[in-house]
Write an enzyme that holds these catalytic residues in place. Structure first.
Site, short mmCIF file in Angstrom:
data_model
loop_
_atom_site.label_atom_id
_atom_site.label_comp_id
_atom_site.label_asym_id
_atom_site.label_seq_id
_atom_site.Cartn_x
_atom_site.Cartn_y
_atom_site.Cartn_z
N ASP A 52 0.73 -1.05 0.00
CA ASP A 52 -0.06 0.03 -0.07
C ASP A 52 0.78 1.30 -0.04
O ASP A 52 1.88 1.27 0.53
CB ASP A 52 -0.99 -0.13 1.04
CG ASP A 52 -2.04 0.92 0.93
OD1 ASP A 52 -2.53 1.54 -0.11
OD2 ASP A 52 -2.63 1.21 2.31
N ARG A 100 -0.24 9.20 -9.74
CA ARG A 100 -0.08 8.11 -8.92
C ARG A 100 0.21 6.76 -9.76
O ARG A 100 0.85 6.04 -8.99
CB ARG A 100 -1.72 7.66 -8.45
CG ARG A 100 -2.29 8.82 -7.76
CD ARG A 100 -4.05 8.57 -7.21
NE ARG A 100 -4.07 6.84 -6.89
CZ ARG A 100 -3.97 6.68 -5.70
NH1 ARG A 100 -3.71 7.36 -4.54
NH2 ARG A 100 -4.17 5.41 -5.13
N ASN A 156 -11.24 -2.09 -5.49
CA ASN A 156 -10.59 -1.34 -6.28
C ASN A 156 -11.05 -0.76 -7.68
O ASN A 156 -10.66 0.01 -8.07
CB ASN A 156 -9.00 -1.63 -6.34
CG ASN A 156 -8.11 -1.56 -5.02
OD1 ASN A 156 -7.45 -2.57 -4.76
ND2 ASN A 156 -8.33 -0.61 -4.16
N ARG A 165 1.78 -4.86 6.08
CA ARG A 165 1.05 -3.69 5.40
C ARG A 165 1.95 -2.46 5.44
O ARG A 165 2.38 -1.98 6.57
CB ARG A 165 -0.30 -3.46 5.65
CG ARG A 165 -1.08 -2.15 5.11
CD ARG A 165 -2.39 -2.14 5.37
NE ARG A 165 -2.97 -1.26 4.20
CZ ARG A 165 -4.29 -0.99 3.94
NH1 ARG A 165 -5.14 -1.83 4.65
NH2 ARG A 165 -4.73 -0.30 3.09
N SER A 204 -8.55 -3.94 5.43
CA SER A 204 -9.23 -3.60 4.24
C SER A 204 -9.55 -4.45 3.41
O SER A 204 -9.71 -4.67 1.87
CB SER A 204 -8.19 -2.55 3.13
OG SER A 204 -7.72 -1.43 4.08
C1 IPE Z 1 -5.77 -2.41 -0.39
O1 IPE Z 1 -5.45 -0.91 -0.18
C2 IPE Z 1 -5.68 -2.92 -1.75
C3 IPE Z 1 -4.40 -3.16 -2.17
C4 IPE Z 1 -3.16 -2.89 -1.56
C5 IPE Z 1 -4.22 -4.13 -3.26
P1 IPE Z 1 -6.38 0.12 -0.25
O2 IPE Z 1 -5.45 1.22 -0.32
O3 IPE Z 1 -7.23 -0.11 -1.58
O4 IPE Z 1 -7.32 0.21 0.89
P2 IPE Z 1 -8.09 1.26 1.64
O5 IPE Z 1 -9.18 1.87 0.77
O6 IPE Z 1 -6.94 2.49 1.82
O7 IPE Z 1 -8.62 0.74 2.91
C1 IPE Z 2 -1.50 0.16 -3.36
O1 IPE Z 2 -1.22 1.57 -3.42
C2 IPE Z 2 -1.83 -0.36 -4.69
C3 IPE Z 2 -2.87 -0.69 -5.18
C4 IPE Z 2 -4.03 -0.48 -4.55
C5 IPE Z 2 -3.24 -1.29 -6.48
P1 IPE Z 2 -2.29 2.58 -3.55
O2 IPE Z 2 -2.83 2.55 -4.88
O3 IPE Z 2 -3.60 2.11 -2.44
O4 IPE Z 2 -1.51 3.92 -2.77
P2 IPE Z 2 -2.15 4.93 -1.97
O5 IPE Z 2 -2.78 3.93 -0.59
O6 IPE Z 2 -3.53 5.65 -2.25
O7 IPE Z 2 -1.24 5.72 -1.43
MG MG Z 3 -4.04 2.47 -0.60
#
Ligand code: IPE
Ligand code: IPE
Ligand code: MG
Length: 244
Positions: free
Chosen positions: A14, A27, A62, A182, A190
């Site tokens: 994450d 991003r 997602n 994490r 999550s």
């Molecule tokens: C969980 O992270 C999904 C992955 C890392 C693949 P998210 O970034 O989507 O989770 P929340 O929304 O912050 O809880």
């Molecule tokens: C995790 O990083 C990767 C996926 C969920 C695919 P994020 O995309 O959730 O990055 P943040 O949490 O928004 O910084």
């Molecule tokens: Mg995230």
């Protein structure tokens, strides 16, 4: 004394987006950078003798992100599948995938099968890519399939026990994670593995995934080695077991 190494490490990768935005980049740049970190983490896990490495790359929740980001993540996954499977195969890694495949594009489903078949006989380490997964979905699909067996295959209700439920989950062939990591400072699950983390040790790193390195991984492993895993018992009982 040898360090106690977790058999199964499961990681929520994450913080890609926040890491990129912090430096004024889109991003998606963070996701791309995250792939380099995956390569490194796989090699480090191989060196350490970790037997199963689960990496959560996309959650079913997602899909709610902006379409452009979802598309980017799907393309990236496809490219990584196509470009990395040969090297992973040479490294003796067996690839497996958990999540709902039927919701993925036909091309991705096909590439998943190719990667699985290519590496099926490898046994150095299992790299379990968790893609289009959620813990609620997993438990729901298990309930559905068990119910189906009760209705159509005369499955006896009294024969349903915890081991059977575990066998209906999408992780049926894997041991439960010993260590969960994490990144990005978020201390939540999550909708990742739920049933499977009943006794998993949870490690939260403040580094974002693109910053996660061997030093931080080593820190998590050292922290894990110091845990006393009691599974409901008391310390004295564990010491006795060590002597028998
Ligand atoms: C969980 O992270 C999904 C992955 C890392 C693949 P998210 O970034 O989507 O989770 P929340 O929304 O912050 O809880
Ligand atoms: C995790 O990083 C990767 C996926 C969920 C695919 P994020 O995309 O959730 O990055 P943040 O949490 O928004 O910084
Ligand atoms: Mg995230």
């Amino acid at each position: 004394l040898d360090q106690i190494i977790p058999q199964h490490v499961a990681i929520i990768m994450d913080g890609n987006g926040r890491w990129a935005l912090r430096q004024g980049l889109p991003r998606t740049y963070g996701h791309k950078k995250g792939v380099d970190v995956i390569r490194n983490v796989v090699e480090f896990s191989l060196q350490k003798g970790i037997k199963v490495l689960s990496l959560w790359a996309f959650g079913r929740d997602n899909w709610s992100r902006p379409i452009a980001e979802v598309d980017y993540l799907m393309q990236l996954f496809l490219h990584v599948l196509q470009n990395e499977r040969d090297i992973l195969h040479k490294q003796g890694v067996k690839l497996c995938f958990t999540g709902n495949r039927l919701e993925l594009s036909a091309l991705i489903q096909q590439e998943i099968i190719i990667a699985e078949e290519l590496t099926a006989k490898n046994c150095k380490m299992i790299l379990n890519i968790v893609f289009n997964y959620s813990g609620h979905w997993d438990i729901m699909q298990a309930v559905k399939r068990i119910s189906y067996s009760v209705v159509h295959d005369n499955l006896d209700l009294d024969s349903i026990d915890e081991d059977m439920v575990a066998k209906y989950l999408s992780t049926r062939d894997l041991p439960d994670p010993d260590l969960f990591i994490r990144t990005s400072g978020e201390q939540r699950i999550s909708n990742f593995y739920l049933w499977q983390i009943a006794y998993t040790e949870l490690y939260f790193s403040n580094l974002c995934w693109p910053e996660f390195d061997n030093t931080e991984f080593e820190k998590a492993l050292e922290w894990f080695a110091l845990r006393e895993r009691r599974y409901g018992k008391i310390s004295e009982q564990l010491l006795e077991e060590d002597y028998v």
